[in-house]
Design an enzyme around this catalytic site. Structure first.
Site, mmCIF file in Angstrom:
data_model
loop_
_atom_site.group_PDB
_atom_site.id
_atom_site.type_symbol
_atom_site.label_atom_id
_atom_site.label_comp_id
_atom_site.label_asym_id
_atom_site.label_seq_id
_atom_site.Cartn_x
_atom_site.Cartn_y
_atom_site.Cartn_z
ATOM 1 N N GLU A 193 -17.557 -4.633 8.029
ATOM 2 C CA GLU A 193 -16.748 -4.531 6.808
ATOM 3 C C GLU A 193 -16.195 -5.868 6.328
ATOM 4 O O GLU A 193 -15.114 -6.296 6.754
ATOM 5 C CB GLU A 193 -15.572 -3.568 7.026
ATOM 6 N N LYS A 235 -19.936 -1.633 5.365
ATOM 7 C CA LYS A 235 -18.795 -1.082 4.632
ATOM 8 C C LYS A 235 -18.293 -2.145 3.677
ATOM 9 O O LYS A 235 -17.912 -3.244 4.111
ATOM 10 C CB LYS A 235 -17.698 -0.650 5.608
ATOM 11 N N SER A 277 -12.039 2.218 -0.475
ATOM 12 C CA SER A 277 -11.454 2.444 -1.803
ATOM 13 C C SER A 277 -10.632 1.238 -2.249
ATOM 14 O O SER A 277 -10.467 1.030 -3.460
ATOM 15 C CB SER A 277 -10.634 3.730 -1.835
ATOM 16 N N GLY A 278 -10.085 0.487 -1.334
ATOM 17 C CA GLY A 278 -9.509 -0.821 -1.662
ATOM 18 C C GLY A 278 -8.294 -0.830 -2.573
ATOM 19 O O GLY A 278 -7.992 -1.845 -3.181
ATOM 20 N N GLY A 279 -7.629 0.305 -2.728
ATOM 21 C CA GLY A 279 -6.455 0.334 -3.609
ATOM 22 C C GLY A 279 -6.741 0.988 -4.947
ATOM 23 O O GLY A 279 -5.856 1.073 -5.800
ATOM 24 N N ARG A 308 -7.062 5.278 1.777
ATOM 25 C CA ARG A 308 -6.049 5.728 0.813
ATOM 26 C C ARG A 308 -6.588 6.733 -0.184
ATOM 27 O O ARG A 308 -5.891 7.676 -0.558
ATOM 28 C CB ARG A 308 -5.469 4.507 0.077
HETATM 29 P P1 13P Z 1 -9.090 2.032 1.883
HETATM 30 O O1 13P Z 1 -10.120 3.045 1.433
HETATM 31 O O2 13P Z 1 -7.693 2.511 1.758
HETATM 32 O O3 13P Z 1 -9.348 0.686 1.286
HETATM 33 O O4 13P Z 1 -9.279 1.875 3.447
HETATM 34 C C1 13P Z 1 -10.538 1.823 3.983
HETATM 35 C C2 13P Z 1 -10.556 0.947 5.153
HETATM 36 O O5 13P Z 1 -11.048 1.298 6.201
HETATM 37 C C3 13P Z 1 -10.020 -0.417 5.003
HETATM 38 O O6 13P Z 1 -10.330 -1.148 6.123
#
Ligand code: 13P
Length: 364
Positions: A193, A235, A277-279, A308
């Site tokens: 990721e 990811k 989702s990143g916010g 999130r």
């Molecule tokens: P979000 O979807 O909230 O960005 O979190 C995913 C995640 O695993 C971040 O490392």
């Protein structure tokens, strides 16, 4: 159907790592119409999220919250795997079943976040590197014995004002490659990721250019280390405008930029790409996932690995109260269902509107 190795007994789980186990985990994680629940918030992150809802972040409250998510009825219909934080890997469900064993029984693959968070990347303007390689080999063995079948390592890069720097891309790519190689040697499927943050006022074009450079750097490092691309999952974020950019790109432009970026940087041997989702808001993330999956003609399976954007409503509805558990589970199941439909290009925001009146409400 639950793959045999995932439903296997603990003695098998603790056995020697095998390539077949990793292949089964990859197939299970990328099963049609399903995605991954990221429930691996580190302590500072879950503290922050709980604080928003006035929930005290005790070990028991975190256990109650995570186990309410996992025991949502038939969650495994839409969730293929769950990324756990180390604390949760060792916790038990209310009936005493260890969490990883419970997930396997429900047809979900247990995974674990193995990085140890972010440090400043010295000398660079606000850039960061990820720590956690020290002692990782030993920890991976232990995680596997505890039932984990996949691992996650997150590195973070910033876009805009000349960032990310080549040095930071390289530093993080090398860390991800070591993590991926060691995970595979331990029989665990790495979720690689490199997250390009939405923070900032950068344009869609800057995000696309930055993400493409980052992903190319990551795949160069993976090749250098001889990581097997068929036994990993990427990811990454969708290519979007920066959070404070005045000119927010449309969903169509996001779809085009994301698929163009992936097409230019992700080798065809990679079996799947899962989006964080990143916010982004819950609806926004689902809508864009639907658009991207609809338009995808690339060789990889695309799905979600949201934190999130799967949990926000569920956490708010729960609010730390026993009497809200069923309503919070219903909120999670709905969100998981809509995201599952989105991976098949079958989601519509109309579904949300139709459910609005009947959505569970929080009891105070
Ligand atoms: P979000 O979807 O909230 O960005 O979190 C995913 C995640 O695993 C971040 O490392």
């Amino acid at each position: 159907m639950i793959p045999s190795s995932i439903n296997s007994s603990d003695s098998r789980a603790a056995g020697a790592p095998s390539i077949a186990d990793m292949q089964e985990a990859v197939s299970a994680l990328l099963a049609n119409g399903k995605g991954i629940l990221a429930a691996d918030e580190s302590l500072p992150s879950i503290d922050r999220l709980f604080a928003l809802h006035h929930i005290e972040s005790t070990e028991e409250n975190r256990r109650m919250y995570r186990t309410l998510l996992f025991s949502s009825p038939e969650l495994g219909r839409r969730i293929s795997g769950v990324i756990l934080f180390e604390e949760t890997l060792r916790q038990r469900m209310n009936d005493g079943t260890p969490v990883p064993m419970y997930l396997r029984r429900c047809g979900m693959v247990p995974g674990i976040k193995v990085d140890r968070g972010l440090l400043p990347f010295t000398g660079m303007d606000g850039e960061q590197r990820t720590e956690g390689l020290g002692g990782l080999l030993e920890r991976l063995e232990e995680y596997r014995r505890s039932g984990a079948r996949f691992t996650k390592w997150r590195s973070v890069l910033r876009v805009g004002n000349g960032l990310p720097s080549d040095a930071c891309i390289r530093e993080n790519a090398v860390g991800l490659a070591s993590f991926a190689l060691w995970s595979q040697e331990a029989g665990l499927v790495p979720l690689v990721e490199p997250e390009v943050l939405m923070d900032g006022d950068h344009s869609l074009e800057e995000c696309e250019a930055g993400t493409t450079r980052v992903l190319k750097g990551v795949f160069a490092a993976l090749a250098e280390r001889g990581v097997n691309l068929q036994r990993l999952i990427l990811k990454t974020g969708m290519v979007v405008s920066g959070r404070t950019c005045l000119n927010q790109a449309s969903d169509l432009l996001v779809t085009e930029a994301t698929l163009r970026c992936l097409g230019r940087s992700v080798p065809a041997a990679v079996p799947g790409i899962v989006f964080l989702s990143g916010g982004q808001g819950e609806v926004e993330a689902t809508r864009r996932l639907d658009g991207i999956c609809r338009a995808n003609t690339g060789p990889w399976k695309l799905t979600f690995s949201f934190g999130r954007a799967l949990q926000s409503t569920a956490m708010r509805v729960w609010g730390g109260r026993q009497e809200n558990i069923a309503a919070a589970q219903q909120a999670l199941l709905l969100r998981a269902d809509w995201n599952g439909l989105a991976t098949e290009g079958r989601y519509s925001t109309l579904m949300e509107r139709e459910r609005l009146g009947s959505l569970p409400s929080r009891k105070h």
